[in-house]
Design a protein around this motif. Sequence first.
Motif, PDB file in Angstrom:
ATOM      1  N   GLY A   9     107.298  55.535  57.237  1.00 43.89           N
ATOM      2  CA  GLY A   9     107.869  55.360  55.904  1.00 43.89           C
ATOM      3  C   GLY A   9     108.448  56.663  55.375  1.00 43.89           C
ATOM      4  N   THR A  10     109.610  56.570  54.731  1.00 45.54           N
ATOM      5  CA  THR A  10     110.288  57.749  54.186  1.00 45.54           C
ATOM      6  C   THR A  10     110.673  57.509  52.736  1.00 45.54           C
ATOM      7  OG1 THR A  10     111.205  58.323  56.357  1.00 45.54           O
ATOM      8  CG2 THR A  10     112.267  59.307  54.429  1.00 45.54           C
ATOM      9  N   ASP A  11     110.215  58.376  51.842  1.00 48.45           N
ATOM     10  CA  ASP A  11     110.587  58.326  50.428  1.00 48.45           C
ATOM     11  C   ASP A  11     111.889  59.082  50.198  1.00 48.45           C
ATOM     12  OD1 ASP A  11     108.629  56.864  48.991  1.00 48.45           O
ATOM     13  OD2 ASP A  11     107.209  58.515  49.237  1.00 48.45           O
ATOM     14  N   VAL A  12     112.766  58.516  49.379  1.00 44.70           N
ATOM     15  CA  VAL A  12     113.986  59.225  48.981  1.00 44.70           C
ATOM     16  C   VAL A  12     114.136  59.095  47.471  1.00 44.70           C
ATOM     17  CG1 VAL A  12     116.480  59.445  49.249  1.00 44.70           C
ATOM     18  CG2 VAL A  12     115.088  58.728  51.200  1.00 44.70           C
ATOM     19  N   ASN A  13     114.126  60.233  46.798  1.00 47.04           N
ATOM     20  CA  ASN A  13     114.289  60.262  45.348  1.00 47.04           C
ATOM     21  C   ASN A  13     115.186  61.439  44.979  1.00 47.04           C
ATOM     22  OD1 ASN A  13     113.867  59.270  42.729  1.00 47.04           O
ATOM     23  ND2 ASN A  13     112.227  60.753  42.372  1.00 47.04           N
ATOM     24  N   ASN A  14     116.406  61.130  44.532  1.00 53.00           N
ATOM     25  CA  ASN A  14     117.418  62.144  44.228  1.00 53.00           C
ATOM     26  C   ASN A  14     117.796  62.937  45.481  1.00 53.00           C
ATOM     27  OD1 ASN A  14     117.512  61.461  41.482  1.00 53.00           O
ATOM     28  ND2 ASN A  14     115.779  62.806  41.019  1.00 53.00           N
ATOM     29  N   GLY A  15     117.954  62.222  46.575  1.00 51.02           N
ATOM     30  CA  GLY A  15     118.369  62.834  47.830  1.00 51.02           C
ATOM     31  C   GLY A  15     119.221  61.860  48.636  1.00 51.02           C
ATOM     32  N   MET A  16     119.581  62.274  49.840  1.00 50.59           N
ATOM     33  CA  MET A  16     120.361  61.423  50.727  1.00 50.59           C
ATOM     34  C   MET A  16     119.840  61.612  52.147  1.00 50.59           C
ATOM     35  SD  MET A  16     122.700  59.184  51.183  1.00 50.59           S
ATOM     36  CE  MET A  16     123.558  59.136  49.619  1.00 50.59           C
ATOM     37  N   PHE A  17     119.117  60.605  52.645  1.00 51.53           N
ATOM     38  CA  PHE A  17     118.492  60.727  53.956  1.00 51.53           C
ATOM     39  C   PHE A  17     119.467  60.460  55.102  1.00 51.53           C
ATOM     40  CE2 PHE A  17     115.561  59.079  57.353  1.00 51.53           C
ATOM     41  CZ  PHE A  17     114.988  60.312  57.629  1.00 51.53           C
ATOM     42  N   LEU A 154     136.881  70.030  41.851  1.00 47.12           N
ATOM     43  CA  LEU A 154     135.840  69.073  41.503  1.00 47.12           C
ATOM     44  C   LEU A 154     135.530  68.201  42.713  1.00 47.12           C
ATOM     45  CD1 LEU A 154     137.115  67.869  38.004  1.00 47.12           C
ATOM     46  CD2 LEU A 154     135.319  69.538  38.468  1.00 47.12           C
ATOM     47  N   GLY A 155     134.319  67.719  42.765  1.00 44.08           N
ATOM     48  CA  GLY A 155     133.931  66.836  43.860  1.00 44.08           C
ATOM     49  C   GLY A 155     132.874  65.859  43.394  1.00 44.08           C
ATOM     50  N   THR A 156     132.401  65.045  44.316  1.00 45.24           N
ATOM     51  CA  THR A 156     131.345  64.083  44.008  1.00 45.24           C
ATOM     52  C   THR A 156     130.234  64.190  45.036  1.00 45.24           C
ATOM     53  OG1 THR A 156     132.433  62.332  45.294  1.00 45.24           O
ATOM     54  CG2 THR A 156     132.927  62.442  42.932  1.00 45.24           C
ATOM     55  N   GLN A 157     129.058  63.786  44.632  1.00 47.82           N
ATOM     56  CA  GLN A 157     127.905  63.750  45.526  1.00 47.82           C
ATOM     57  C   GLN A 157     127.140  62.454  45.283  1.00 47.82           C
ATOM     58  OE1 GLN A 157     125.132  66.972  45.018  1.00 47.82           O
ATOM     59  NE2 GLN A 157     123.708  66.189  46.549  1.00 47.82           N
ATOM     60  N   ASN A 158     126.795  61.783  46.361  1.00 49.43           N
ATOM     61  CA  ASN A 158     126.020  60.548  46.261  1.00 49.43           C
ATOM     62  C   ASN A 158     124.550  60.848  46.499  1.00 49.43           C
ATOM     63  OD1 ASN A 158     128.447  59.334  45.945  1.00 49.43           O
ATOM     64  ND2 ASN A 158     128.348  58.051  47.741  1.00 49.43           N
ATOM     65  N   ILE A 159     123.688  60.263  45.662  1.00 43.85           N
ATOM     66  CA  ILE A 159     122.249  60.411  45.834  1.00 43.85           C
ATOM     67  C   ILE A 159     121.593  59.038  45.721  1.00 43.85           C
ATOM     68  CG2 ILE A 159     122.149  62.780  44.962  1.00 43.85           C
ATOM     69  CD1 ILE A 159     121.143  61.612  42.295  1.00 43.85           C
ATOM     70  N   ARG A 199     119.905  70.751  52.452  1.00 38.72           N
ATOM     71  CA  ARG A 199     120.405  70.493  51.098  1.00 38.72           C
ATOM     72  C   ARG A 199     120.432  69.002  50.801  1.00 38.72           C
ATOM     73  NH1 ARG A 199     125.355  69.266  48.833  1.00 38.72           N
ATOM     74  NH2 ARG A 199     125.709  70.045  46.700  1.00 38.72           N
ATOM     75  N   SER A 200     120.936  68.210  51.734  1.00 39.96           N
ATOM     76  CA  SER A 200     121.047  66.776  51.488  1.00 39.96           C
ATOM     77  C   SER A 200     119.685  66.085  51.501  1.00 39.96           C
ATOM     78  CB  SER A 200     121.960  66.124  52.530  1.00 39.96           C
ATOM     79  OG  SER A 200     121.414  66.249  53.825  1.00 39.96           O
ATOM     80  N   MET A 201     118.725  66.675  52.235  1.00 36.24           N
ATOM     81  CA  MET A 201     117.424  66.028  52.360  1.00 36.24           C
ATOM     82  C   MET A 201     116.401  66.505  51.335  1.00 36.24           C
ATOM     83  SD  MET A 201     116.684  65.303  56.381  1.00 36.24           S
ATOM     84  CE  MET A 201     117.796  64.260  57.328  1.00 36.24           C
ATOM     85  N   MET A 202     116.826  67.371  50.418  1.00 32.99           N
ATOM     86  CA  MET A 202     115.941  67.664  49.293  1.00 32.99           C
ATOM     87  C   MET A 202     115.702  66.362  48.537  1.00 32.99           C
ATOM     88  SD  MET A 202     114.965  70.804  49.205  1.00 32.99           S
ATOM     89  CE  MET A 202     114.429  71.033  47.514  1.00 32.99           C
ATOM     90  N   GLY A 203     114.460  66.034  48.305  1.00 31.29           N
ATOM     91  CA  GLY A 203     114.138  64.758  47.690  1.00 31.29           C
ATOM     92  C   GLY A 203     113.741  63.691  48.691  1.00 31.29           C
ATOM     93  N   CYS A 204     113.836  64.020  49.975  1.00 36.80           N
ATOM     94  CA  CYS A 204     113.405  63.098  51.030  1.00 36.80           C
ATOM     95  C   CYS A 204     112.062  63.580  51.575  1.00 36.80           C
ATOM     96  CB  CYS A 204     114.432  63.048  52.168  1.00 36.80           C
ATOM     97  SG  CYS A 204     116.096  62.589  51.641  1.00 36.80           S
TER      98      CYS A 204
END
Length: 273
Positions: A9-17, A154-159, A199-204
Amino acid sequence: MRRVYGVIGTDVNNGMFNADFTGGCRRNFNGELVHSDVSLKYCFRNYWFLKEGADSVLAYTKYDTNLNPLTLEKNFSTKFPKSEKIKSGVKSQLLTYRDVKNFGIAFAVKSINISLTGPVQIGWGININELAEEKTIQITSPFSSKEGNGQTTLGTQNIVENALFIAPFVATLGEDYTDEDFKDFVNVSKTAVTNTQSRSMMGCNSAFSLVVELEDSIIATDFLIDRISLKDNKLTFNFDGLKLKEANLYINLYKYEVEILNASIDINIENLF
């Protein structure tokens, strides 16, 4: 040979696994949030790479002095500059890598072509938290897109928020894959995601590892994930109809309550951290 089943099991909260090529979270044909086996295997490889060094893993990006990624042949030759000329010798060399010993590899270098099926097979993970939500946020760059431009780009980031992915695995223990090898896999599974803080896995973070051995039956590899449900912060594991020989659950008890249903034996439950 012994066959052991499990779920990671993997938790993701404000991140992108596991992002797709658009930067959004991967989804299946039903629109459900999912992750591939590759994203989870990467965490294992990263753990071994950091703990045991670069020569402990093969399928991991490494670079030359010019910061160019190495080819498979060059990666292999850094550990074995004088490779064996016969397949049996190359196979023995390949099995010294932690990731190859567990997950196998398709190895094609010059006249040597070897396909090793790993004793550990991991399936795709699927989100079971109904509160999970993918969000897009705006971000800014510290740099302008061109000289003289009055603004930075400017850019976008998905979480992803509130996701709990569960991925099935099956391990076949035998001559080339021992109890000690599998114990190492289980130990790494407990914290592999938490230890991979890019960086992307912060929150995972690692949420739980369930390891089950049955008395005599063989089941489909995704059979266990259908028996796991989440409501609020309670994780329920239903073992109805399964003749368990041994079952161990390593879980983040700081976050989740555990409910065990219809288990034929006592389940060993330990805190993940």
